[in-house]
Design a protein around this motif. Structure first.
Motif, PDB file in Angstrom:
ATOM      1  N   GLY A   1     -48.537 -17.906  -1.216  1.00 10.67           N
ATOM      2  CA  GLY A   1     -49.432 -17.285  -2.128  1.00 10.67           C
ATOM      3  C   GLY A   1     -49.162 -17.000  -3.487  1.00 10.67           C
ATOM      4  O   GLY A   1     -48.544 -17.848  -4.231  1.00 10.67           O
ATOM      5  N   LYS A   2     -50.057 -17.487  -4.899  1.00  8.67           N
ATOM      6  CA  LYS A   2     -50.714 -17.673  -5.880  1.00  8.67           C
ATOM      7  C   LYS A   2     -49.676 -16.118  -6.615  1.00  8.67           C
ATOM      8  O   LYS A   2     -49.297 -17.282  -7.488  1.00  8.67           O
ATOM      9  N   GLY A   3     -49.747 -15.211  -6.450  1.00 10.76           N
ATOM     10  CA  GLY A   3     -48.657 -14.455  -7.233  1.00 10.76           C
ATOM     11  C   GLY A   3     -47.131 -14.549  -7.548  1.00 10.76           C
ATOM     12  O   GLY A   3     -46.675 -15.322  -6.200  1.00 10.76           O
ATOM     13  N   ASP A   4     -46.332 -14.142  -7.868  1.00  2.22           N
ATOM     14  CA  ASP A   4     -44.937 -14.886  -8.093  1.00  2.22           C
ATOM     15  C   ASP A   4     -44.003 -13.961  -6.863  1.00  2.22           C
ATOM     16  O   ASP A   4     -43.397 -14.792  -6.116  1.00  2.22           O
ATOM     17  N   THR A   5     -44.300 -12.684  -6.481  1.00  2.00           N
ATOM     18  CA  THR A   5     -43.730 -12.122  -5.248  1.00  2.00           C
ATOM     19  C   THR A   5     -43.961 -12.325  -4.037  1.00  2.00           C
ATOM     20  O   THR A   5     -44.195 -11.808  -2.991  1.00  2.00           O
ATOM     21  N   GLU A   6     -45.550 -13.494  -3.794  1.00  5.91           N
ATOM     22  CA  GLU A   6     -46.320 -13.000  -2.550  1.00  5.91           C
ATOM     23  C   GLU A   6     -46.316 -14.329  -1.732  1.00  5.91           C
ATOM     24  O   GLU A   6     -45.617 -13.702  -0.329  1.00  5.91           O
ATOM     25  N   SER A   7     -44.800 -15.176  -2.236  1.00 10.34           N
ATOM     26  CA  SER A   7     -44.969 -16.249  -0.868  1.00 10.34           C
ATOM     27  C   SER A   7     -42.736 -15.488  -0.460  1.00 10.34           C
ATOM     28  O   SER A   7     -42.641 -15.091  -1.074  1.00 10.34           O
ATOM     29  N   MET A   8     -43.037 -16.230   1.331  1.00  8.89           N
ATOM     30  CA  MET A   8     -42.090 -15.574   1.546  1.00  8.89           C
ATOM     31  C   MET A   8     -42.334 -16.419   2.897  1.00  8.89           C
ATOM     32  O   MET A   8     -42.850 -17.168   3.279  1.00  8.89           O
ATOM     33  N   ARG A   9     -40.788 -16.300   3.669  1.00  8.15           N
ATOM     34  CA  ARG A   9     -40.785 -16.650   5.078  1.00  8.15           C
ATOM     35  C   ARG A   9     -40.129 -16.279   6.556  1.00  8.15           C
ATOM     36  O   ARG A   9     -39.787 -15.442   5.614  1.00  8.15           O
ATOM     37  N   TYR A  10     -41.004 -16.824   7.212  1.00  6.51           N
ATOM     38  CA  TYR A  10     -40.580 -15.326   8.500  1.00  6.51           C
ATOM     39  C   TYR A  10     -39.827 -16.141   9.536  1.00  6.51           C
ATOM     40  O   TYR A  10     -40.107 -18.007   9.885  1.00  6.51           O
ATOM     41  N   ASP A  11     -38.855 -16.182   9.512  1.00 10.75           N
ATOM     42  CA  ASP A  11     -37.687 -16.503  10.219  1.00 10.75           C
ATOM     43  C   ASP A  11     -37.915 -15.864  12.401  1.00 10.75           C
ATOM     44  O   ASP A  11     -37.490 -14.556  12.088  1.00 10.75           O
ATOM     45  N   PHE A  12     -38.622 -16.944  12.831  1.00  9.50           N
ATOM     46  CA  PHE A  12     -38.695 -16.110  14.587  1.00  9.50           C
ATOM     47  C   PHE A  12     -37.398 -15.935  14.922  1.00  9.50           C
ATOM     48  O   PHE A  12     -37.351 -14.512  15.699  1.00  9.50           O
ATOM     49  N   THR A  13     -36.662 -16.292  14.903  1.00  3.27           N
ATOM     50  CA  THR A  13     -34.909 -15.808  15.763  1.00  3.27           C
ATOM     51  C   THR A  13     -34.492 -14.543  14.971  1.00  3.27           C
ATOM     52  O   THR A  13     -34.124 -13.321  15.366  1.00  3.27           O
ATOM     53  N   ALA A  14     -34.946 -14.751  13.360  1.00  2.96           N
ATOM     54  CA  ALA A  14     -33.717 -13.252  12.952  1.00  2.96           C
ATOM     55  C   ALA A  14     -34.964 -11.908  12.968  1.00  2.96           C
ATOM     56  O   ALA A  14     -34.840 -11.294  13.158  1.00  2.96           O
ATOM     57  N   GLY A  15     -36.180 -12.941  12.446  1.00  2.15           N
ATOM     58  CA  GLY A  15     -37.379 -11.717  13.127  1.00  2.15           C
ATOM     59  C   GLY A  15     -37.814 -10.951  11.930  1.00  2.15           C
ATOM     60  O   GLY A  15     -37.937  -9.777  12.045  1.00  2.15           O
ATOM     61  N   ARG A  16     -37.168 -11.123  10.766  1.00  2.00           N
ATOM     62  CA  ARG A  16     -37.959 -11.083   9.778  1.00  2.00           C
ATOM     63  C   ARG A  16     -38.548 -11.855   8.471  1.00  2.00           C
ATOM     64  O   ARG A  16     -38.348 -13.246   9.113  1.00  2.00           O
ATOM     65  N   TYR A  17     -38.654 -11.506   7.568  1.00  2.00           N
ATOM     66  CA  TYR A  17     -39.518 -11.516   6.370  1.00  2.00           C
ATOM     67  C   TYR A  17     -38.290 -12.287   5.279  1.00  2.00           C
ATOM     68  O   TYR A  17     -37.404 -11.239   5.008  1.00  2.00           O
ATOM     69  N   VAL A  18     -38.025 -12.852   5.040  1.00  2.00           N
ATOM     70  CA  VAL A  18     -37.516 -13.600   4.082  1.00  2.00           C
ATOM     71  C   VAL A  18     -37.335 -13.879   2.405  1.00  2.00           C
ATOM     72  O   VAL A  18     -38.770 -14.986   2.683  1.00  2.00           O
ATOM     73  N   ALA A  19     -37.427 -13.677   1.324  1.00  2.71           N
ATOM     74  CA  ALA A  19     -38.132 -13.662  -0.118  1.00  2.71           C
ATOM     75  C   ALA A  19     -37.760 -15.505  -0.087  1.00  2.71           C
ATOM     76  O   ALA A  19     -36.932 -15.706  -0.097  1.00  2.71           O
ATOM     77  N   LEU A  20     -38.593 -15.553  -0.937  1.00  2.00           N
ATOM     78  CA  LEU A  20     -38.859 -17.343  -1.665  1.00  2.00           C
ATOM     79  C   LEU A  20     -37.996 -17.184  -2.483  1.00  2.00           C
ATOM     80  O   LEU A  20     -38.803 -16.301  -3.790  1.00  2.00           O
ATOM     81  N   PRO A  21     -37.909 -17.924  -3.513  1.00  4.30           N
ATOM     82  CA  PRO A  21     -38.294 -17.898  -5.039  1.00  4.30           C
ATOM     83  C   PRO A  21     -39.226 -18.569  -5.566  1.00  4.30           C
ATOM     84  O   PRO A  21     -40.916 -18.805  -4.594  1.00  4.30           O
TER      85      PRO A  21
END
Length: 172
Positions: free
Chosen positions: A145-165
């Motif tokens: 995403g364009k906003g600083d806090t909008e970008s993230m990664r989803y991990d299928f194995t863990a079943g959750r979102y992980v924040a990106l820098p």
């Protein structure tokens, strides 16, 4: 659906009769305004799109043959095709349901027309633009995403979102 080739794209070759593919043979007489939502497979002669009835169609444009058609959900107000999987066996799309204001990442197996994965996407800002990209290892996707806090990664194995820098994807 036309393939353009040549130095100045002057050579045209019809890949698929778009009206028949989009509307169906029995609907050709009915005028309609369409917003085409299509994706090509980079490695195989496949194209997918959503017809006006909300059905997803996958065509083999070399053989001019419908490979699969399915109705991925009548209660979705919007279906947006994203891409074919790397092996060409699945189609990745996002859906939007106006009633609950929810968006989902979805994968559908082309051979069976069955959904294999569904992940609810986090809410976004009103004027936000976001992009989905598969991770190189195929074990998730990036939500950029364009906003600083909008970008993230989803991990299928863990079943959750992980924040990106912060990626600083602001438009200049």
């Amino acid at each position: 659906l036309i393939h353009l080739d040549g130095r100045r794209f002057e050579q045209q070759r019809v890949l698929l009769d778009w009206d028949v593919a989009i509307k169906g043979k029995n609907d050709l007489e009915q005028p309609t305004s369409l917003r085409y939502n299509a994706v090509f497979d980079r490695d195989r002669p496949q194209v997918a799109f959503v017809n006006p009835q909300g059905q997803v169609q996958v065509w083999d444009w070399e053989q001019k043959k419908l490979v699969r058609q399915w109705d991925p959900g009548k209660d979705w107000n919007e279906i947006s095709l994203s891409r074919f999987s790397g092996d060409g066996k699945s189609l990745i799309l996002t859906t939007f349901k106006a009633e609950s204001q929810t968006r989902h990442y979805r994968e559908w197996q082309i051979a069976t027309g069955r959904e294999t994965r569904a992940v609810k996407l986090p809410e976004s800002g009103v004027s936000s633009q976001r992009w989905l990209e598969p991770t190189p290892d195929g074990n998730g996707f990036l939500l950029l995403g364009k906003g600083d806090t909008e970008s993230m990664r989803y991990d299928f194995t863990a079943g959750r979102y992980v924040a990106l820098p912060a990626l600083n994807l602001r438009q200049s």
